[in-house]
Motif scaffolding. Structure first.
Motif, PDB file in Angstrom:
ATOM      1  N   LYS A 150       0.616  -1.551  -0.259  1.00  0.00           N
ATOM      2  CA  LYS A 150       0.273   0.137   0.200  1.00  0.00           C
ATOM      3  C   LYS A 150       0.828   1.234  -0.671  1.00  0.00           C
ATOM      4  N   VAL A 151       1.975   0.839   0.475  1.00  0.00           N
ATOM      5  CA  VAL A 151       2.973   2.367   0.621  1.00  0.00           C
ATOM      6  C   VAL A 151       2.618   3.459  -1.195  1.00  0.00           C
ATOM      7  N   SER A 152       2.155   4.757  -1.223  1.00  0.00           N
ATOM      8  CA  SER A 152       2.256   5.627  -1.834  1.00  0.00           C
ATOM      9  C   SER A 152       2.864   7.210  -0.829  1.00  0.00           C
ATOM     10  N   GLN A 153       4.285   6.693  -0.387  1.00  0.00           N
ATOM     11  CA  GLN A 153       4.589   8.582  -0.080  1.00  0.00           C
ATOM     12  C   GLN A 153       6.101   7.318   0.802  1.00  0.00           C
ATOM     13  N   GLY A 154       7.346   7.578  -0.035  1.00  0.00           N
ATOM     14  CA  GLY A 154       8.925   7.093   0.250  1.00  0.00           C
ATOM     15  C   GLY A 154       9.134   7.110   1.856  1.00  0.00           C
ATOM     16  N   HIS A 155       8.338   7.774   2.595  1.00  0.00           N
ATOM     17  CA  HIS A 155       8.830   7.929   4.047  1.00  0.00           C
ATOM     18  C   HIS A 155       7.740   6.489   5.008  1.00  0.00           C
ATOM     19  N   GLU A 156       7.053   6.091   4.273  1.00  0.00           N
ATOM     20  CA  GLU A 156       5.670   4.623   4.153  1.00  0.00           C
ATOM     21  C   GLU A 156       7.248   3.844   4.613  1.00  0.00           C
ATOM     22  N   TRP A 157       8.059   3.822   3.628  1.00  0.00           N
ATOM     23  CA  TRP A 157       9.408   3.191   3.851  1.00  0.00           C
ATOM     24  C   TRP A 157      10.065   2.616   4.840  1.00  0.00           C
ATOM     25  N   SER A 158       9.685   3.472   5.411  1.00  0.00           N
ATOM     26  CA  SER A 158      11.198   3.203   6.730  1.00  0.00           C
ATOM     27  C   SER A 158      10.110   2.740   7.867  1.00  0.00           C
ATOM     28  N   ASN A 159       8.593   2.076   7.842  1.00  0.00           N
ATOM     29  CA  ASN A 159       8.430   1.934   8.586  1.00  0.00           C
ATOM     30  C   ASN A 159       8.367   0.281   8.582  1.00  0.00           C
ATOM     31  N   PRO A 160       8.887  -0.415   9.563  1.00  0.00           N
ATOM     32  CA  PRO A 160       9.162  -1.781   9.972  1.00  0.00           C
ATOM     33  C   PRO A 160       7.827  -3.317   9.425  1.00  0.00           C
ATOM     34  N   SER A 161       6.446  -2.642   9.775  1.00  0.00           N
ATOM     35  CA  SER A 161       5.823  -3.544   9.528  1.00  0.00           C
ATOM     36  C   SER A 161       5.232  -3.614   7.809  1.00  0.00           C
ATOM     37  N   ILE A 162       5.851  -2.541   7.488  1.00  0.00           N
ATOM     38  CA  ILE A 162       5.401  -2.286   6.243  1.00  0.00           C
ATOM     39  C   ILE A 162       6.969  -3.212   5.801  1.00  0.00           C
ATOM     40  N   LEU A 163       8.092  -2.745   5.951  1.00  0.00           N
ATOM     41  CA  LEU A 163       9.221  -3.505   5.234  1.00  0.00           C
ATOM     42  C   LEU A 163       8.177  -4.954   5.116  1.00  0.00           C
ATOM     43  N   LEU A 164       8.199  -5.916   6.534  1.00  0.00           N
ATOM     44  CA  LEU A 164       8.363  -7.105   7.037  1.00  0.00           C
ATOM     45  C   LEU A 164       7.077  -7.667   5.780  1.00  0.00           C
ATOM     46  N   GLU A 165       6.042  -7.106   6.417  1.00  0.00           N
ATOM     47  CA  GLU A 165       5.081  -7.308   5.364  1.00  0.00           C
ATOM     48  C   GLU A 165       5.339  -7.957   3.835  1.00  0.00           C
ATOM     49  N   ALA A 166       6.685  -6.962   2.627  1.00  0.00           N
ATOM     50  CA  ALA A 166       6.900  -6.850   1.814  1.00  0.00           C
ATOM     51  C   ALA A 166       7.452  -8.174   1.385  1.00  0.00           C
ATOM     52  N   PHE A 167       8.707  -8.767   3.132  1.00  0.00           N
ATOM     53  CA  PHE A 167       8.875  -9.789   2.778  1.00  0.00           C
ATOM     54  C   PHE A 167       8.625 -11.527   2.536  1.00  0.00           C
ATOM     55  N   GLU A 168       7.413 -11.111   3.457  1.00  0.00           N
ATOM     56  CA  GLU A 168       6.512 -12.160   3.608  1.00  0.00           C
ATOM     57  C   GLU A 168       5.716 -12.489   2.441  1.00  0.00           C
ATOM     58  N   ALA A 169       5.440 -11.564   1.782  1.00  0.00           N
ATOM     59  CA  ALA A 169       4.046 -11.515   0.560  1.00  0.00           C
ATOM     60  C   ALA A 169       5.257 -12.017  -0.536  1.00  0.00           C
ATOM     61  N   ARG A 170       6.565 -11.355  -0.783  1.00  0.00           N
ATOM     62  CA  ARG A 170       7.260 -12.075  -2.061  1.00  0.00           C
ATOM     63  C   ARG A 170       7.372 -13.490  -1.124  1.00  0.00           C
ATOM     64  N   SER A 171       8.297 -13.565  -0.300  1.00  0.00           N
ATOM     65  CA  SER A 171       8.536 -15.064  -0.652  1.00  0.00           C
ATOM     66  C   SER A 171       6.509 -16.128  -0.471  1.00  0.00           C
ATOM     67  N   ALA A 172       5.979 -16.008   0.606  1.00  0.00           N
ATOM     68  CA  ALA A 172       4.907 -16.259   0.368  1.00  0.00           C
ATOM     69  C   ALA A 172       4.871 -17.116  -0.958  1.00  0.00           C
ATOM     70  N   ARG A 173       4.257 -15.810  -1.553  1.00  0.00           N
ATOM     71  CA  ARG A 173       4.088 -15.698  -3.433  1.00  0.00           C
ATOM     72  C   ARG A 173       4.958 -16.989  -4.162  1.00  0.00           C
ATOM     73  N   GLN A 174       6.341 -16.337  -3.892  1.00  0.00           N
ATOM     74  CA  GLN A 174       7.296 -16.940  -4.733  1.00  0.00           C
ATOM     75  C   GLN A 174       7.333 -19.096  -3.926  1.00  0.00           C
ATOM     76  N   ALA A 175       7.159 -19.206  -3.277  1.00  0.00           N
ATOM     77  CA  ALA A 175       6.713 -20.351  -2.099  1.00  0.00           C
ATOM     78  C   ALA A 175       6.460 -20.788  -3.318  1.00  0.00           C
ATOM     79  N   ALA A 176       4.568 -20.386  -3.500  1.00  0.00           N
ATOM     80  CA  ALA A 176       3.514 -20.355  -3.259  1.00  0.00           C
ATOM     81  C   ALA A 176       3.856 -21.193  -5.336  1.00  0.00           C
ATOM     82  N   ALA A 177       3.848 -19.676  -6.120  1.00  0.00           N
ATOM     83  CA  ALA A 177       4.356 -20.280  -7.671  1.00  0.00           C
ATOM     84  C   ALA A 177       4.759 -21.502  -7.733  1.00  0.00           C
ATOM     85  N   VAL A 178       6.717 -21.929  -7.207  1.00  0.00           N
ATOM     86  CA  VAL A 178       7.387 -23.240  -7.638  1.00  0.00           C
ATOM     87  C   VAL A 178       6.511 -24.344  -7.060  1.00  0.00           C
TER      88      VAL A 178
END
Ligand SMILES: Cc1cc2nc3c(=O)[nH]c(=O)nc-3n(C[C@H](O)[C@H](O)[C@H](O)COP(=O)(O)OP(=O)(O)OC[C@H]3O[C@@H](n4cnc5c(N)ncnc54)[C@H](O)[C@@H]3O)c2cc1C
Ligand SMILES: Cc1cc2nc3c(=O)[nH]c(=O)nc-3n(C[C@H](O)[C@H](O)[C@H](O)COP(=O)(O)OP(=O)(O)OC[C@H]3O[C@@H](n4cnc5c(N)ncnc54)[C@H](O)[C@@H]3O)c2cc1C
Ligand SMILES: [Ca+2]
Lengths: 665, 665
Positions: free
Chosen positions: A469-497
């Motif tokens: 949901k990031v729409s402004q740069g500073h949101e990228w310094s929010n730990p929970s946003i960062l964490l979700e990004a890594f979780e989503a990417r990893s879960a999706r890659q694993a699910a895809a393969v």
């Protein structure tokens, strides 16, 4: 004499208390105190000097190295150092040597696989160093595939002995550290054969050299395998080869905790859970991650300090030249590596906890977390060592030409570190193990609740649908946003393969066909672990307020730079948009601006002494050029003004007298 | 004795004529013949042996190296070799040495910057090697920023001399190859001062050692800067330092083609176009790209052959173990590098044409293509050297543990090659030059039609709107689809960063703020050049039918693997979808399947002899283990069974006699 400090200006701009950070990074006040004391002890003792290392021929290098090892042992006894202190002392001696394998592999393997009686017998000798042991698993023809080892240990009931034999050239033991020249004993992994039956690989203690005169025992062929990568580097170690021609050892020399051979040749597995060895494995891998942080922090310390000293080109608006650390390209390579060294430190701390947790569970026969722990530690070993090796080289290149001189300390640092990508498990093979675990975890969702670092896979559905949901740069310094990004990417890659595999026959061939994607998915999972453990660590531990802000800066920088570096994955899974990546890049520059005034202080906090760094570029005082110049006068080629060889080889050329009496061309 | 060939099975599956490919890769029949003959000449002469290189201490290494250099020169004269043959001979001697700088930098610089009179005087000496010259530009404090050099050459009209002086520590010349111990003369870049006026950097020929006895001349301090990265490697070269304490040279020793100083101290620029030097620059960079292909092909040859010999783990369905080259992860790293070596070869061929074209244009005072040529060759130097250095290390890691032994040939190959990322222009700085060119080209669109490798930017509008149409995997093997993808991605990245800059103030500070994105954009542009030149090459040149299919396979593999590797860029610009990336990965596997039976033959075609490769792993006959084992017996530590140092350092330990009379601990 007034001490120079070319970096005092840099230190003045720091916005945190470096001393507090030092204690944090050392893992506590006591650890910090011991490290400081041991570093000092080594630095003040000329026998431990690393000065000449790159200039010595192999024989002299090795001789100096065993001297240091012996001297370290003497120092330990003389000063009555504790085990912790002794380890630190050896750490600061800072070169691979036979004692690493003796203490780090031989002894732990006996502890893990020997019966109590065997432990008593062998450890009492090993602890005194009345014997020197090595760990002889790898063969010329087999490394990764331990089950394929060819050395045989055939039981002979007539004499109650095993006959150790190297039936082929490829069965030659090849690589064991300390084997080549130092060891008296080897822990040999060999195929156990009783009564013509092959019981697979087991461990045997084999004496290989006389305790009288160090001569190899009859029918034992042993030696050093030759020069390895990078000047001094790993060449202080005598990695060796070993061949047996029907060498007999007593039956008791098989390590029998997990399986025994009786006097009459009966093979029996013990009822001890095989998982007991897992504790040692977690311990070793925890050490590897801490080591990675340490090596990377050394390279980063050198590169950051030198980048603050080095000036190149002007800024049209200002007089003088810019420090190269001001350049965004320099920052965009250097600062993420700095953050990575911090991140691996935090992960290392967490792994200490993990080790304690595993040991506790093993005591209670709780094996439930072991697959997850196994995958997680295998994966962390893989990414931490690969990133660190590449990171050291990157730091070296960031130092321009001078980084290529051994005087920078960086070439040896790389050469000595890089085999960590290969030993203790080839990094690709380890990631494939992680991938198998991820596939299994996904296949059991709904039935088995994923635990620990795999828990997020329980949310795979949600993580697969909800985009960032990031729409402004500073949101990228929010730990929970960062964490979700890594979780989503990893879960999706694993699910895809997993989906790809599910569509196929599910065979091993299908798995093999998809290994490139599986490796990527495993890497994504491991990057998530680092991010999540760093974030958790900052939230749950009692971290002094004075350094919290800087640690969060390191954490955000690590996470965000990983997103930018792996943008392809985040985009391909549809979780991020190109616009969001651009915002991440912008935010990263803001973070770099925050790091900039603290950069030198952030590396000072690793607390590496000049002696330990061994780098003219990375000196604490920044007095780079004086010391590069002074250093050149130690080069052996400068022993004479006219070089040895001039008369024979250069003069005939210059005097057009190639066929004359002087010429040896 | 029957010759073994463990790889004959691999060679039997090849689907093309290796001999035809060899001639193609060599650049023609004549080139192939010369290379074969010179390789043979070097291999058959024991003085040129590289065997001991990694085992020698620096002094002996250097001595052996100058012996080889002299012997090469003697051989050249004795056999009356042509210039082309001589270059090839030195190429196969295969170690950096002072003659590289003498022939490759000193002489060309005099040709480029000396007047005809000066050329006559100095070249006649240099061609005979009556003098040995080096190229002394870099200083301790300044490399990349040549305009910041501090050495001064102050004109003294009273004596008609220049006074060469090193006013500061940082003005010490530092790095010039051949300077440390061999050179009699140095081409010194220094700040020209006449009448208190600073005219910037100019070149001066300075004699530094006596032609009588090789002793440094008065007030000249000169020596070797010390050991560099990687065993033998670059340590055969005497990179040097040099300080002047008011050393006087005649006025005529300033190279005066482009500017002169008259007897009375007047400084005058000549009317010769300064662009004349561009030809030499293109020539040098063309050589660097061919070199990159050569180095990468050596590493790939070793890794491919070894991966076909090495077996590890089983396939449950088949007996025995799999060759590791069968593993998709291994292929996905190895085959793209193989394709890259082919791609750089094709680009090298094109650059030969480019050089001829530039020379022709310069003759006609046509400078119109120079900015484009400058950017393109700078960029190709940057990416080719970075990719090659990383690629060599990747190949080494793909060989597992054995790759870490110098016997693999790979550690030295890396160490000797990697400084190419730094010298002849730091790779980051070169990409920033490319970026400036791209920005300028874009800013002039509509006014100036972009030419050559930048022509596609004329279509930036169209390339920015039309997305990729691939909907099936096999479409990814269509050259025009591949080409469009690279054009679209590069045009979009360049346009995006140009827009960012346009939105700002357009200041230098804005440029600096965006350098990470600018570097990425430059890299995208250069990858496009490689792809487009490889494709063009296959379409326009008269390529023998028998090898065309394999070359197209290499071309598609190169292009597609670059798309997968840089997926983030292609996705972020919106040109590709995640689905299309997945299709690209699938198609890549099909390409790997086509490469697999040809893999060994495709590396055989590089025609590297065993002598030149110097690798037990990369041997033509695949007889890896025999030669690794034999090689170990040359290790100096194995000269005695009981190692030197045992009595002093190991025995006191083992006998608990650390304080006894024997102990020197
Ligand atoms: C400095 C150093 C010190 C060492 N010290 C010791 C020691 O003290 N004792 C000891 O016993 N050993 C030691 N070793 C050996 C080390 O453990 C092995 O080198 C390591 O396990 C890797 O195995 P390998 O060399 O057989 O690599 P290989 O397995 O042969 O790897 C070659 C390539 O094949 C690939 N590959 C292999 N199998 C697969 C697969 N199934 N799927 C996909 N790809 C695959 C790998 O990824 C790699 O790219 C040491 C090695 C080094 C370099
Ligand atoms: C093996 C070897 C052989 C050599 N042989 C010779 C020789 O024969 N003769 C000779 O004269 N020299 C020689 N050199 C020197 C070589 O040319 C320089 O090292 C090279 O030009 C790089 O310059 P530097 O070392 O000053 O790097 P620096 O410019 O100091 O680079 C340090 C860092 O700063 C960064 N940086 C610098 N400026 C900028 C900027 N404007 N924007 C962004 N980033 C920037 C770089 O990217 C790099 O990361 C040799 C060097 C080596 C390693
Ligand atoms: Ca297939």
């Amino acid at each position: 004499v007034m001490a120079v400090d070319h970096l005092s200006g840099e230190r003045a701009t720091a916005q945190f208390d470096v001393e507090v950070m030092k204690v944090y990074l050392a893992g506590g006040q006591r650890e910090h105190e011991i490290a400081t004391r041991m570093a000092q002890l080594v630095a003040s003792d000329p026998i431990f000097s690393k000065e000449d290392r790159v200039r010595l021929a192999r024989k002299d290098l090795y001789k100096a190295s065993i001297r240091k090892a012996g001297h370290a042992w003497k120092t330990i006894l003389e000063k009555g150092l504790s085990e912790e202190e002794s380890m630190k002392l050896r750490h600061f001696v800072d070169e691979p040597t036979f004692t690493d394998l003796h203490w780090g592999m031989f002894i732990p393997a006996i502890k893990g696989q020997g019966t109590e009686e065997q432990q008593h017998k062998w450890l009492s000798l090993a602890y005194k160093m009345s014997i020197i042991g090595c760990y002889a698993q790898t063969e010329l023809g087999h490394g990764s595939n331990v089950q394929g080892l060819e050395t045989t240990a055939t039981f002979d009931p007539a004499t109650d002995e095993f006959v150790m034999h190297s039936p082929t050239l490829t069965s030659t033991k090849w690589w064991p550290g300390g084997l080549g020249k130092a060891s008296t004993h080897a822990l040999v992994y060999a195929r156990l054969i009783t009564d013509n039956k092959d019981h697979g690989i087991h461990a045997f203690i084999v004496q290989i050299r006389s305790l009288e005169d160090h001569v190899p025992l009859p029918n034992v062929t042993v030696g050093d395998i030759g020069v390895k990568f990078g000047n001094g580097g790993y060449n202080t170690m005598d990695n060796g080869f070993l061949r047996f021609d029907h060498v007999r050892i007593p039956r008791e020399n098989m390590l029998m905790r997990l399986a025994t051979v009786t006097k009459d040749g009966k093979y029996e597995r013990s009822d001890k859970p095989r998982q007991l060895g897992y504790g040692a494995m977690v311990f070793v891998r925890q050490g590897i991650v801490i080591d990675a942080s340490n090596y990377l922090s050394r390279a980063v310390t050198i590169a950051v300090r030198y980048s603050a000293v080095r000036r190149q080109f002007g800024n049209k608006d200002e007089p003088g030249e810019l420090q190269v650390i001001e350049y965004r390209t320099q920052q965009s390579k250097l600062f993420p590596l700095l953050a990575t060294a911090y991140a691996y430190r935090a992960v290392g701390f967490w792994m200490k906890w993990l080790y304690a947790d595993v040991m506790e569970r093993l005591k209670n026969n709780d094996f439930s977390t072991l697959p997850e722990v196994h995958a997680c530690t295998a994966g962390l070993k893989s990414i931490a060592t690969s990133v660190t090796a590449d990171g050291i080289e990157e730091c070296r290149k960031l130092c321009g030409g001078h980084g290529y001189l051994c005087a920078s300390g960086l070439p040896e640092l790389y050469a000595v570190y890089v085999p960590a990508c290969t030993y203790e498990g080839d990094n690709t093979i380890l990631l494939l193990q992680v991938a198998r675990f991820l596939l299994k975890t996904l296949s059991q969702i709904g039935k088995v609740k994923p635990v620990g670092t795999a828990a997020y896979l329980g949310n795979v559905k949600q993580l697969s649908t909800q985009n960032c949901k990031v729409s402004q740069g500073h949101e990228w310094s929010n730990p929970s946003i960062l964490l979700e990004a890594f979780e989503a990417r990893s879960a999706r890659q694993a699910a895809a393969v997993a989906l790809r595999l599910a569509r196929g026959s599910g065979s091993e061939a299908d798995f093999q066909e998809n290994t490139p994607e599986l490796v990527e998915s495993a890497r994504a999972h491991c990057q998530l672990i680092v991010v999540s453990k760093f974030i958790e660590h900052l939230q749950t531990e009692t971290i002094p307020e004075g350094i919290k802000e800087q640690l969060m800066l390191m954490c955000n920088t690590y996470a965000l730079s990983q997103i930018v570096e792996n943008a392809g994955d985040f985009l391909a899974t549809g979780y991020l948009t190109g616009k969001q990546i651009a915002l991440a890049k912008d935010e990263l520059k803001h973070l770099f601006d925050k790091i900039r005034p603290n950069a030198v202080a952030l590396v000072d906090a690793f607390d590496h002494t000049d002696d330990y760094l061994g780098s003219a570029l990375g000196r604490y005082d920044g007095d780079v050029y004086t010391h590069l110049y002074k250093g050149a006068f130690k080069e052996s080629l400068n022993d004479t003004v006219v070089v040895d060889g001039y008369e024979e080889y250069l003069k005939p050329l210059l005097t057009q007298n190639l066929w004359g009496p002087q010429s040896k061309l």
